[in-house]
Structure formats: C-alpha cells, structure tokens
Scaffold this motif. Sequence first.
Motif, PDB file in Angstrom:
ATOM      1  N   HIS A 164     105.258 -11.213 -23.201  1.00 50.80           N
ATOM      2  CA  HIS A 164     106.181 -11.390 -22.082  1.00 50.80           C
ATOM      3  C   HIS A 164     106.026 -12.773 -21.446  1.00 50.80           C
ATOM      4  O   HIS A 164     106.695 -13.070 -20.455  1.00 50.80           O
ATOM      5  CB  HIS A 164     105.934 -10.309 -21.016  1.00 50.80           C
ATOM      6  CG  HIS A 164     106.217  -8.922 -21.496  1.00 50.80           C
ATOM      7  ND1 HIS A 164     107.494  -8.467 -21.761  1.00 50.80           N
ATOM      8  CD2 HIS A 164     105.391  -7.882 -21.779  1.00 50.80           C
ATOM      9  CE1 HIS A 164     107.452  -7.203 -22.167  1.00 50.80           C
ATOM     10  NE2 HIS A 164     106.180  -6.830 -22.194  1.00 50.80           N
ATOM     11  N   LEU A 165     105.148 -13.611 -22.009  1.00 53.82           N
ATOM     12  CA  LEU A 165     104.956 -14.951 -21.466  1.00 53.82           C
ATOM     13  C   LEU A 165     106.095 -15.865 -21.887  1.00 53.82           C
ATOM     14  O   LEU A 165     106.652 -15.730 -22.981  1.00 53.82           O
ATOM     15  CB  LEU A 165     103.626 -15.541 -21.946  1.00 53.82           C
ATOM     16  CG  LEU A 165     102.341 -14.767 -21.638  1.00 53.82           C
ATOM     17  CD1 LEU A 165     101.137 -15.588 -22.046  1.00 53.82           C
ATOM     18  CD2 LEU A 165     102.271 -14.397 -20.171  1.00 53.82           C
ATOM     19  N   SER A 166     106.406 -16.819 -21.037  1.00 51.75           N
ATOM     20  CA  SER A 166     107.420 -17.812 -21.375  1.00 51.75           C
ATOM     21  C   SER A 166     106.819 -18.872 -22.295  1.00 51.75           C
ATOM     22  O   SER A 166     105.590 -18.938 -22.471  1.00 51.75           O
ATOM     23  CB  SER A 166     107.939 -18.483 -20.098  1.00 51.75           C
ATOM     24  OG  SER A 166     106.907 -19.258 -19.487  1.00 51.75           O
ATOM     25  N   LYS A 167     107.674 -19.705 -22.863  1.00 44.33           N
ATOM     26  CA  LYS A 167     107.186 -20.786 -23.723  1.00 44.33           C
ATOM     27  C   LYS A 167     106.264 -21.716 -22.942  1.00 44.33           C
ATOM     28  O   LYS A 167     105.237 -22.167 -23.462  1.00 44.33           O
ATOM     29  CB  LYS A 167     108.356 -21.569 -24.294  1.00 44.33           C
ATOM     30  CG  LYS A 167     107.942 -22.750 -25.185  1.00 44.33           C
ATOM     31  CD  LYS A 167     109.135 -23.453 -25.756  1.00 44.33           C
ATOM     32  CE  LYS A 167     109.906 -24.205 -24.680  1.00 44.33           C
ATOM     33  NZ  LYS A 167     109.089 -25.341 -24.132  1.00 44.33           N
ATOM     34  N   GLU A 168     106.609 -21.994 -21.689  1.00 45.56           N
ATOM     35  CA  GLU A 168     105.795 -22.885 -20.867  1.00 45.56           C
ATOM     36  C   GLU A 168     104.414 -22.280 -20.623  1.00 45.56           C
ATOM     37  O   GLU A 168     103.402 -22.986 -20.662  1.00 45.56           O
ATOM     38  CB  GLU A 168     106.495 -23.150 -19.527  1.00 45.56           C
ATOM     39  CG  GLU A 168     107.726 -24.037 -19.600  1.00 45.56           C
ATOM     40  CD  GLU A 168     108.920 -23.334 -20.230  1.00 45.56           C
ATOM     41  OE1 GLU A 168     108.957 -22.072 -20.241  1.00 45.56           O
ATOM     42  OE2 GLU A 168     109.837 -24.036 -20.715  1.00 45.56           O
ATOM     43  N   GLN A 169     104.352 -20.965 -20.389  1.00 48.89           N
ATOM     44  CA  GLN A 169     103.060 -20.304 -20.186  1.00 48.89           C
ATOM     45  C   GLN A 169     102.225 -20.346 -21.459  1.00 48.89           C
ATOM     46  O   GLN A 169     101.006 -20.538 -21.414  1.00 48.89           O
ATOM     47  CB  GLN A 169     103.276 -18.859 -19.741  1.00 48.89           C
ATOM     48  CG  GLN A 169     103.739 -18.715 -18.295  1.00 48.89           C
ATOM     49  CD  GLN A 169     104.001 -17.272 -17.923  1.00 48.89           C
ATOM     50  OE1 GLN A 169     104.819 -16.587 -18.555  1.00 48.89           O
ATOM     51  NE2 GLN A 169     103.312 -16.781 -16.897  1.00 48.89           N
ATOM     52  N   TRP A 170     102.883 -20.173 -22.618  1.00 46.97           N
ATOM     53  CA  TRP A 170     102.163 -20.243 -23.887  1.00 46.97           C
ATOM     54  C   TRP A 170     101.604 -21.644 -24.119  1.00 46.97           C
ATOM     55  O   TRP A 170     100.498 -21.801 -24.640  1.00 46.97           O
ATOM     56  CB  TRP A 170     103.080 -19.851 -25.042  1.00 46.97           C
ATOM     57  CG  TRP A 170     103.011 -18.396 -25.372  1.00 46.97           C
ATOM     58  CD1 TRP A 170     103.952 -17.444 -25.150  1.00 46.97           C
ATOM     59  CD2 TRP A 170     101.906 -17.722 -26.005  1.00 46.97           C
ATOM     60  NE1 TRP A 170     103.516 -16.219 -25.585  1.00 46.97           N
ATOM     61  CE2 TRP A 170     102.266 -16.355 -26.121  1.00 46.97           C
ATOM     62  CE3 TRP A 170     100.661 -18.133 -26.460  1.00 46.97           C
ATOM     63  CZ2 TRP A 170     101.415 -15.415 -26.685  1.00 46.97           C
ATOM     64  CZ3 TRP A 170      99.813 -17.183 -27.024  1.00 46.97           C
ATOM     65  CH2 TRP A 170     100.192 -15.844 -27.125  1.00 46.97           C
ATOM     66  N   GLU A 171     102.356 -22.650 -23.746  1.00 45.37           N
ATOM     67  CA  GLU A 171     101.872 -24.024 -23.912  1.00 45.37           C
ATOM     68  C   GLU A 171     100.625 -24.268 -23.060  1.00 45.37           C
ATOM     69  O   GLU A 171      99.680 -24.909 -23.506  1.00 45.37           O
ATOM     70  CB  GLU A 171     102.970 -25.021 -23.543  1.00 45.37           C
ATOM     71  CG  GLU A 171     104.093 -25.110 -24.563  1.00 45.37           C
ATOM     72  CD  GLU A 171     105.155 -26.104 -24.158  1.00 45.37           C
ATOM     73  OE1 GLU A 171     105.148 -26.540 -22.987  1.00 45.37           O
ATOM     74  OE2 GLU A 171     105.988 -26.464 -24.998  1.00 45.37           O
ATOM     75  N   ILE A 172     100.635 -23.742 -21.829  1.00 50.17           N
ATOM     76  CA  ILE A 172      99.469 -23.890 -20.954  1.00 50.17           C
ATOM     77  C   ILE A 172      98.272 -23.144 -21.540  1.00 50.17           C
ATOM     78  O   ILE A 172      97.138 -23.651 -21.546  1.00 50.17           O
ATOM     79  CB  ILE A 172      99.791 -23.368 -19.542  1.00 50.17           C
ATOM     80  CG1 ILE A 172     100.893 -24.216 -18.903  1.00 50.17           C
ATOM     81  CG2 ILE A 172      98.540 -23.376 -18.664  1.00 50.17           C
ATOM     82  CD1 ILE A 172     101.410 -23.656 -17.588  1.00 50.17           C
ATOM     83  N   LEU A 173      98.511 -21.933 -22.051  1.00 49.39           N
ATOM     84  CA  LEU A 173      97.424 -21.154 -22.661  1.00 49.39           C
ATOM     85  C   LEU A 173      96.860 -21.867 -23.885  1.00 49.39           C
ATOM     86  O   LEU A 173      95.641 -21.909 -24.091  1.00 49.39           O
ATOM     87  CB  LEU A 173      97.935 -19.763 -23.039  1.00 49.39           C
ATOM     88  CG  LEU A 173      96.893 -18.772 -23.547  1.00 49.39           C
ATOM     89  CD1 LEU A 173      97.168 -17.376 -23.004  1.00 49.39           C
ATOM     90  CD2 LEU A 173      96.854 -18.716 -25.069  1.00 49.39           C
ATOM     91  N   PHE A 174      97.738 -22.443 -24.691  1.00 49.02           N
ATOM     92  CA  PHE A 174      97.326 -23.195 -25.878  1.00 49.02           C
ATOM     93  C   PHE A 174      96.463 -24.388 -25.475  1.00 49.02           C
ATOM     94  O   PHE A 174      95.383 -24.623 -26.022  1.00 49.02           O
ATOM     95  CB  PHE A 174      98.578 -23.647 -26.628  1.00 49.02           C
ATOM     96  CG  PHE A 174      98.322 -24.415 -27.892  1.00 49.02           C
ATOM     97  CD1 PHE A 174      97.277 -24.087 -28.740  1.00 49.02           C
ATOM     98  CD2 PHE A 174      99.142 -25.475 -28.250  1.00 49.02           C
ATOM     99  CE1 PHE A 174      97.042 -24.783 -29.913  1.00 49.02           C
ATOM    100  CE2 PHE A 174      98.919 -26.185 -29.423  1.00 49.02           C
ATOM    101  CZ  PHE A 174      97.867 -25.844 -30.246  1.00 49.02           C
TER     102      PHE A 174
END
Length: 332
Positions: free
Chosen positions: A94-104
């Motif tokens: 349910h994470l957005s692309k921007e949240q995934w980038e931060i997690l990465f």
Amino acid sequence: MCTEFNLKIDESTELLDTRIFDSYDTNELLLLSDTIKQSCFEFLFNSHIECCPYCGSVHIVKAGKNSKGTQRYKCNNCKRRFINSTNHLMHWSHLSKEQWEILFYSSLNNDYLSKTAKLVGISIVSAFYNRHKLMYVLNELINKKQLSKKIALDETYLTYQAKGFVNQNRRGISKDKIGIACAIDEDGNYVVHTADRGRPTSSTLIDIFKNTIRSGSIVISDSQRSYHQLMDALNIKWVKIPSGEKSKDGYTLEMVNHLHDRIKAFFRGKRNVMTHYLQGYLALFQYSELHTMMIGSKMFQDEFMKINNILSGIRNKDICPEVNLYKTLYEC
C-alpha cells in the motif's frame, strides 16, 4: 524565479522544437531538464512490461485500463490479465512509489528499522515486511559476477538463530554458528552466501562456487578438509596455506579477512537476525557496497526502476520463521 514546468509524457509525444529554449535562462533550462527526466522515469515506471508475471511469456498485448486508469495487459500464452505491478515489488504493497524510494534509500544506508519506519511514515512492523520484500528482490541481483585471477576464499560465522532454537554457547565452531562462505578476487568482486551450521561441507561449497569461479584462476585458502573436494571439482590451481601460518609464497588471506570485517560491521547492532533471513541481509550488504556511490545520485531512480521490474510475488504471509524465502543450503 524559475518557471514551473508541467509535462505530460504519453505515446503520442512529439519531438520538441529546441528553438523554444532560446527564451529560457540557465536555471530554467536546468529545471526543465530535471522535469523531463522525472516525467520519463514516471512513464517508464508505470508502463514498462517485459513479460507475463504468471508464465514468463513475452507475447503480451494491451487490454484496456482498469477503474484507476492503469494500463492492463493480456498474455496470449496463459490468457491471464495483469497490470505493470503484478507480482512485482510494489504489487502487494500500500506504499506509494515515493515511500518505496525512501525505504530503498534508507535500507541501502543501513539505517535501523525504527529510523526507516519514521522516514517512510509507516509502522516498524510494516517497515520490517517491506524491507524483506526489497531484500528478496536484491538477492536476485547479487552473486552474478564470476571471480577470476587471484581469489581468496574463507568463511566467517554468525550466531545461528531460529524459532525454538536454544543456543548452547558451545565453544569453537559448532551448530550454534551459521557459516558464511566468502570468496573475493583481486579486482574486488566477491560472492557471499550462507552455508552450513558449523563448518561448511564440500557439497555446500561446490553448490555456491561451481559457477562463480573461472577456470585458470588461483584460489588461496586455508587447509580445511572440505576445500579438497571443492578444488577437485573446480579443477584450478590451489594455494593451501598451512594450519598456523598466515601466508605461503607471498599469498595471504588478507582480502577475504577484510571482507569478513565489513560483514561483521554491517551486522553490528542488528540483534537476533533469524538465519532464514540471513541471505537477504547479505544481499542488502553486497548491493549497498556495490552501489555506495549511487546513494543520493541521479542513478538512484534508474536502479529502483530496475529492481521494481524483477518478479517476486512475495507477500507478508511468506515472511515468517516457518517459511524460508531463500534456497536452504544448511540443515535446519
């Protein structure tokens, strides 16, 4: 103040007339360049499909759009329909692309899980599951290079951790330890992989290194028994450093010992990492080392798009002590 650019990239986009740039100053052109790059990234991220996520066939066609306006595809082989994220990293998230980038970014930076959760704006439990999904994909990218020339080979050990397992605190190399087989060549390329509990067996070492060490190389190791069958299987020159000695004919294990130190430093502060997840953390360690210069650079989005295009299909229910996500080479 610079102009704010709004670009929409689609399949009908025509070539830009470069004469329109004459009226822009340097700052506006730089902003336009960044906007175009971001728009191109968004377009590729949202539309790039190479094969069917169910059967792997490349015979796919567009099949309209779903209620959210996302492009759908149909596989002419298995006849199933899907969207670009089906069975990919972000599909069950349910994470957005921007949240995934931060997690990465945070994962590559080896941040504590609590810090990653705070940066992304999610709970620690959610950060745990999504980091494991990321590491599962990263594991598909590592240990692909072949080692050559002079190769130092040795193993290091971490404490074995499993649900219901009680550490007996036995001395020496025992079943309380999990071995990590390591090999590194003089160019800095290396392979790291979980091996056996206690000392790695010959069959395990052969499974790990049979396709990664090129013929004609020189392998430097200690005189451990399990290496004899490995060297016979590889059929290469072996420099065996005698027990109690640090070198032989100028050959040492300094390269691989330094690699061991970096692995131990990476795991320092990570308490009670389940051995079932260890290969994922080793993948994160190796990937972050190979892409240190990428963190904070413009290559970051390119790498993230590449990672998101790898099929995984991992869901939260697959991340638990009862399920081993990675190939098991050790006895549970």
